[in-house]
Motif scaffolding. Sequence first.
Motif, PDB file in Angstrom:
ATOM      1  N   VAL A   1       0.843  -1.187   0.000  1.00  0.00           N
ATOM      2  CA  VAL A   1       0.000   0.000   0.000  1.00  0.00           C
ATOM      3  C   VAL A   1       0.881   1.240   0.000  1.00  0.00           C
ATOM      4  N   ASN A   2       0.717   2.093  -1.019  1.00  0.00           N
ATOM      5  CA  ASN A   2       1.411   3.366  -1.101  1.00  0.00           C
ATOM      6  C   ASN A   2       0.356   4.459  -1.015  1.00  0.00           C
ATOM      7  N   PHE A   3       0.064   4.935   0.203  1.00  0.00           N
ATOM      8  CA  PHE A   3      -1.044   5.860   0.354  1.00  0.00           C
ATOM      9  C   PHE A   3      -0.602   7.309   0.198  1.00  0.00           C
ATOM     10  N   LEU A   4       0.707   7.556   0.128  1.00  0.00           N
ATOM     11  CA  LEU A   4       1.217   8.899  -0.111  1.00  0.00           C
ATOM     12  C   LEU A   4       2.129   8.854  -1.325  1.00  0.00           C
ATOM     13  N   ASN A   5       1.541   8.903  -2.496  1.00  0.00           N
ATOM     14  CA  ASN A   5       2.326   8.748  -3.706  1.00  0.00           C
ATOM     15  C   ASN A   5       1.637   9.484  -4.839  1.00  0.00           C
ATOM     16  N   SER A   6       2.319  10.472  -5.401  1.00  0.00           N
ATOM     17  CA  SER A   6       1.753  11.221  -6.521  1.00  0.00           C
ATOM     18  C   SER A   6       1.629  10.372  -7.770  1.00  0.00           C
ATOM     19  N   ASN A   7       2.188   9.157  -7.738  1.00  0.00           N
ATOM     20  CA  ASN A   7       2.158   8.262  -8.888  1.00  0.00           C
ATOM     21  C   ASN A   7       0.826   7.564  -9.077  1.00  0.00           C
ATOM     22  N   SER A   8      -0.178   7.860  -8.283  1.00  0.00           N
ATOM     23  CA  SER A   8      -1.423   7.105  -8.339  1.00  0.00           C
ATOM     24  C   SER A   8      -2.033   7.110  -9.737  1.00  0.00           C
ATOM     25  N   ARG A   9      -2.040   8.239 -10.398  1.00  0.00           N
ATOM     26  CA  ARG A   9      -2.575   8.298 -11.763  1.00  0.00           C
ATOM     27  C   ARG A   9      -1.694   7.515 -12.728  1.00  0.00           C
TER      28      ARG A   9
ATOM     29  N   SER B   1      -3.602  -3.118 -14.538  1.00  0.00           N
ATOM     30  CA  SER B   1      -3.798  -2.010 -13.609  1.00  0.00           C
ATOM     31  C   SER B   1      -5.091  -1.284 -13.963  1.00  0.00           C
ATOM     32  N   PHE B   2      -5.677  -0.643 -12.972  1.00  0.00           N
ATOM     33  CA  PHE B   2      -6.840   0.201 -13.220  1.00  0.00           C
ATOM     34  C   PHE B   2      -6.971   1.185 -12.069  1.00  0.00           C
TER      35      PHE B   2
ATOM     36  N   ILE C   1      -4.556   0.584  -8.699  1.00  0.00           N
ATOM     37  CA  ILE C   1      -4.132  -0.735  -8.233  1.00  0.00           C
ATOM     38  C   ILE C   1      -3.453  -1.482  -9.373  1.00  0.00           C
ATOM     39  N   ILE C   2      -2.363  -2.157  -9.060  1.00  0.00           N
ATOM     40  CA  ILE C   2      -1.682  -3.043 -10.000  1.00  0.00           C
ATOM     41  C   ILE C   2      -1.911  -4.471  -9.535  1.00  0.00           C
ATOM     42  N   ILE C   3      -2.331  -5.331 -10.437  1.00  0.00           N
ATOM     43  CA  ILE C   3      -2.621  -6.719 -10.119  1.00  0.00           C
ATOM     44  C   ILE C   3      -1.629  -7.609 -10.862  1.00  0.00           C
ATOM     45  N   ASN C   4      -0.799  -8.307 -10.098  1.00  0.00           N
ATOM     46  CA  ASN C   4       0.198  -9.203 -10.674  1.00  0.00           C
ATOM     47  C   ASN C   4       0.105 -10.534  -9.938  1.00  0.00           C
ATOM     48  N   ARG C   5      -0.511 -11.519 -10.552  1.00  0.00           N
ATOM     49  CA  ARG C   5      -0.772 -12.803  -9.894  1.00  0.00           C
ATOM     50  C   ARG C   5       0.423 -13.750  -9.948  1.00  0.00           C
TER      51      ARG C   5
ATOM     52  N   LYS D   1       4.271 -10.437  -4.192  1.00  0.00           N
ATOM     53  CA  LYS D   1       3.414  -9.294  -3.883  1.00  0.00           C
ATOM     54  C   LYS D   1       2.411  -9.146  -5.020  1.00  0.00           C
ATOM     55  N   LYS D   2       1.191  -9.557  -4.793  1.00  0.00           N
ATOM     56  CA  LYS D   2       0.230  -9.669  -5.877  1.00  0.00           C
ATOM     57  C   LYS D   2      -0.490  -8.365  -6.200  1.00  0.00           C
ATOM     58  N   TYR D   3      -0.593  -7.448  -5.217  1.00  0.00           N
ATOM     59  CA  TYR D   3      -1.360  -6.233  -5.421  1.00  0.00           C
ATOM     60  C   TYR D   3      -0.550  -5.037  -4.934  1.00  0.00           C
ATOM     61  N   ASN D   4      -0.586  -3.966  -5.709  1.00  0.00           N
ATOM     62  CA  ASN D   4      -0.007  -2.696  -5.307  1.00  0.00           C
ATOM     63  C   ASN D   4      -1.099  -1.648  -5.347  1.00  0.00           C
ATOM     64  N   LEU D   5      -1.409  -1.056  -4.195  1.00  0.00           N
ATOM     65  CA  LEU D   5      -2.450  -0.047  -4.093  1.00  0.00           C
ATOM     66  C   LEU D   5      -1.822   1.334  -3.972  1.00  0.00           C
ATOM     67  N   PHE D   6      -2.367   2.291  -4.717  1.00  0.00           N
ATOM     68  CA  PHE D   6      -1.896   3.673  -4.681  1.00  0.00           C
ATOM     69  C   PHE D   6      -3.099   4.577  -4.426  1.00  0.00           C
ATOM     70  N   PHE D   7      -2.922   5.543  -3.519  1.00  0.00           N
ATOM     71  CA  PHE D   7      -4.028   6.439  -3.199  1.00  0.00           C
ATOM     72  C   PHE D   7      -3.463   7.780  -2.767  1.00  0.00           C
ATOM     73  N   SER D   8      -4.032   8.859  -3.295  1.00  0.00           N
ATOM     74  CA  SER D   8      -3.582  10.187  -2.903  1.00  0.00           C
ATOM     75  C   SER D   8      -4.742  11.172  -2.975  1.00  0.00           C
ATOM     76  N   THR D   9      -4.753  12.138  -2.078  1.00  0.00           N
ATOM     77  CA  THR D   9      -5.753  13.205  -2.044  1.00  0.00           C
ATOM     78  C   THR D   9      -5.008  14.526  -1.936  1.00  0.00           C
ATOM     79  N   GLN D  10      -4.735  15.139  -3.074  1.00  0.00           N
ATOM     80  CA  GLN D  10      -3.881  16.305  -3.102  1.00  0.00           C
ATOM     81  C   GLN D  10      -4.659  17.583  -3.381  1.00  0.00           C
TER      82      GLN D  10
END
Length: 341
Positions: free
Chosen positions: A24-32, A298-299, A321-325, A329-338
């Motif tokens: 989980v990367n909850f502070l990352n400008s890379n979310s888009r 990803s979506f 989110i990136i999904i790699n089965r 590490k199967k899931y990478n979550l990105f979230f930011s509120t800037q």
Amino acid sequence: MKIIQCAVLFFFVLSHQANSQTIVNFLNSNSRAMAMSGAFTSVYDIDNSPLWNPSISILEKDRKLGVESDYSHLELDLIPAGMAIGILALDNFFGDSTEFNSAFWKVVGIFAAYSIRGYTYSKDKFQFYLKVNEDLFDYNMLNTKNFFDNSQSLLAFSYQLGREFAVGTSLNYYQTYSKDDDRKKGFGNSIGLSYNALSLNQLSYGITYFNFPNDMKNVREKTERLIDNSINLGISYHYNSDYLVSLDIRDINHPDNNTFLETHLGLEERAYNTKNGKISFRQGGYFLHNAARQPVYSFGLGYRSNLDEDVESMYNINFGIIINRFIEKKYNLFFSTQINI
């Protein structure tokens, strides 16, 4: 002081309850960018682009008539700012306010400091960017000693050559830590070139060279698939301002690397226009050079305010989110509120 621990624990329970297979990367400008599979070398976005191509954001003003070229703004993230306020409010509500010791203020201060995400200063021909503490990997958010570990910061500069060309460079600072490894810190850099094909119906081109610290050569490989001393190409097409298609080709100069000519494809479409902004849906995918050459998807979703056409977006909320089965590490979550002020 128990209320502080409870507040922090409650916020992060989703990311740490579950599965150890999620980052989980909850502070990352890379979310888009990551929602579009990291196909971002030729996309201009003041919140994302400096991490991918430090030259390209200055060209955005020539895509939109009337956009101001001279401005400055401070970029804040509402999540840590809100947490700092929430911790103070909860602590006072539960009657713990008398315990204002150094540990309490350390937690509040860290969240307040972490709310500052960056700063941009733009003139007609050049821009400066400052990005701070962008999350790289997962880590224990309850351990304040390691709060700023596993992150990158950068100072970037770009200069525009005519209406269609720009060059840029960035100085990057990385710091990582894991239980199985020592804490590492080091500097890297990137150099970018951009071409904004105004006469060719909304095409943009970008090329970026990345250099990472000697003992941290894979620091951006895990999710972004960026390799030390690699040259990365990108092309993007903007259709009617409602659709963006982007294509990146990783590491064109190392035939022996697993990432050689790795293709990333991203799509963004404006799904809904609100009174003061727009909601966009993003998707993408790429192929890892593993034995099975299986696809990674990803979506994501994003909201960008548009209160004034003459200035940069004020609010920018993104999820990806990136999904790699096919890896541990199967899931990478990105979230930011800037928010830009």
